[in-house]
Design an enzyme around this catalytic site. Structure first.
Site, PDB file in Angstrom:
ATOM      1  N   SER A 121       3.747   2.657  -7.937  1.00  0.00           N
ATOM      2  CA  SER A 121       3.057   2.188  -6.738  1.00  0.00           C
ATOM      3  C   SER A 121       1.562   1.988  -7.024  1.00  0.00           C
ATOM      4  O   SER A 121       1.198   1.192  -7.870  1.00  0.00           O
ATOM      5  CB  SER A 121       3.296   3.154  -5.581  1.00  0.00           C
ATOM      6  OG  SER A 121       2.997   2.544  -4.343  1.00  0.00           O
ATOM      7  N   LYS A 173      -3.875  -0.724  21.105  1.00  0.00           N
ATOM      8  CA  LYS A 173      -4.892   0.236  20.733  1.00  0.00           C
ATOM      9  C   LYS A 173      -4.239   1.573  20.365  1.00  0.00           C
ATOM     10  O   LYS A 173      -3.356   2.056  21.069  1.00  0.00           O
ATOM     11  CB  LYS A 173      -5.882   0.439  21.892  1.00  0.00           C
ATOM     12  CG  LYS A 173      -6.966   1.465  21.609  1.00  0.00           C
ATOM     13  CD  LYS A 173      -7.851   1.031  20.453  1.00  0.00           C
ATOM     14  CE  LYS A 173      -8.969   2.048  20.204  1.00  0.00           C
ATOM     15  NZ  LYS A 173      -9.760   1.697  19.012  1.00  0.00           N
TER      16      LYS A 173
END
Length: 319
Positions: A121, A173
């Protein structure tokens, strides 16, 4: 002068001598610690060498490491850089920053990525920065992909009778939230964010490994591969270790006889590691206590002041 006075004067003289010696030792220890605090950044600066940096554990935004790489790039004594990687990955941003810093080093001197036990990764992002990637036959690498995880604690809070109220300026949000399941709109936003970073990762692999995007995409499903498999897939350049790395550096004009110097992070311990112990011996300080030789020896040992040869252990435990 009677015998008692003479004995007292001798006692005071011995005590004064002890504290003079102790003060001298503290000064020497302080100067040595100060030298060690700055010397690691300039390791090998007195002679030509091959620099080595070890990147292990979870990769994050590491400012000190970035500064160290910048110093290696500017060092006229460091003729090449070997990056030893043993990492399962970490933040994509952390991998990105290290990648860019290593490419800046590569603009001035050869850089070799040494894939050790694991470089997956973000660890593979770092490896991609090398001009040459060398891996062991059984090293683990790959895992090309991006992941975002977030916990869900809503059911647990319901069971213990805790509720979370919120007022948001817009539906997206503070999403994703650990207090409720993500809406379809929030999931779409999260996926778009993940896929944008994923596209960058895939493009980086294609660019650095000289492969087409169509070739990389089937490999970018998160799978891990061994060094042997990675060589066949052109994710690494060569199988081997120190010998193969030095042989390749020789083709770039780097003298094979140059020493390899580990550029380590500066020591972060106290500049005066013996001060606390000596203060306790003398009975001073907030933690004044009766002198216990075993306690002091344990503290000195924990400061790594003994030579390595005096200890032969597999793991050093904490008291």
């Amino acid at each position: 002068m009677d015998g008692t006075s003479i004995a007292e004067r001798r006692h005071l003289r011995r005590k004064l001598t002890f504290w003079r010696i102790a003060a001298l030792l503290l000064v020497i220890a302080g100067l040595f610690a100060a030298w060690r605090a700055v010397k690691p950044d300039e390791a090998g600066a007195d002679g030509d060498h091959v620099a080595r940096v070890t990147i292990s554990g979870v990769i994050q935004d590491d400012r000190e490491l970035l500064e160290r790489l910048d110093k290696i790039a500017k060092s006229t004594a460091a003729k090449a850089l070997v990056v030893s990687i043993s990492s399962p990955g970490g933040t994509t941003y952390g991998g990105e920053r290290l990648y860019k810093a290593l490419r800046q080093v590569a603009e001035k001197k050869p850089v070799v990525s040494d894939v050790r036990t694991l470089a997956a990764s973000a660890g593979y992002i770092v490896a991609l920065a090398g001009d040459r990637i060398v891996a062991g036959e059984t090293s683990i690498t790959g895992s090309i992909g991006v992941l975002m995880q977030y916990p869900q604690a809503g059911e647990l809070l319901d069971k213990i009778g805790v509720s979370i109220d919120e007022v948001k300026s817009a539906p997206l949000k503070a999403e994703p939230s650990p207090f409720h399941a993500a809406s379809d709109e929030a999931k779409a936003m999260i996926r778009a964010t993940v896929m944008d970073s994923y596209d960058w990762f895939v493009g980086l692999v294609a660019e650095r490994r000289g492969l087409s995007r169509e070739t990389v995409l089937p490999l970018a499903d998160g799978r891990i591969v061994t060094g042997r498999q990675a060589l066949g897939l052109k994710l690494v350049d060569e199988l081997g270790g120190d010998i193969e790395i030095r042989n390749w550096l020789a083709t770039k004009g780097v003298d094979a006889t140059l020493p390899v110097v580990e550029w380590k992070a500066p020591a972060t311990g106290s500049m005066f590691p013996l001060l606390g112990s000596m203060m306790r011996i003398a009975g001073f300080g907030d933690q004044a206590e009766a002198f216990d030789p075993a306690t002091v020896l344990r503290e000195i040992r924990s400061r790594n002041l003994f030579l390595d040869g005096l200890l032969s252990v597999w793991q050093v435990g904490r008291d």
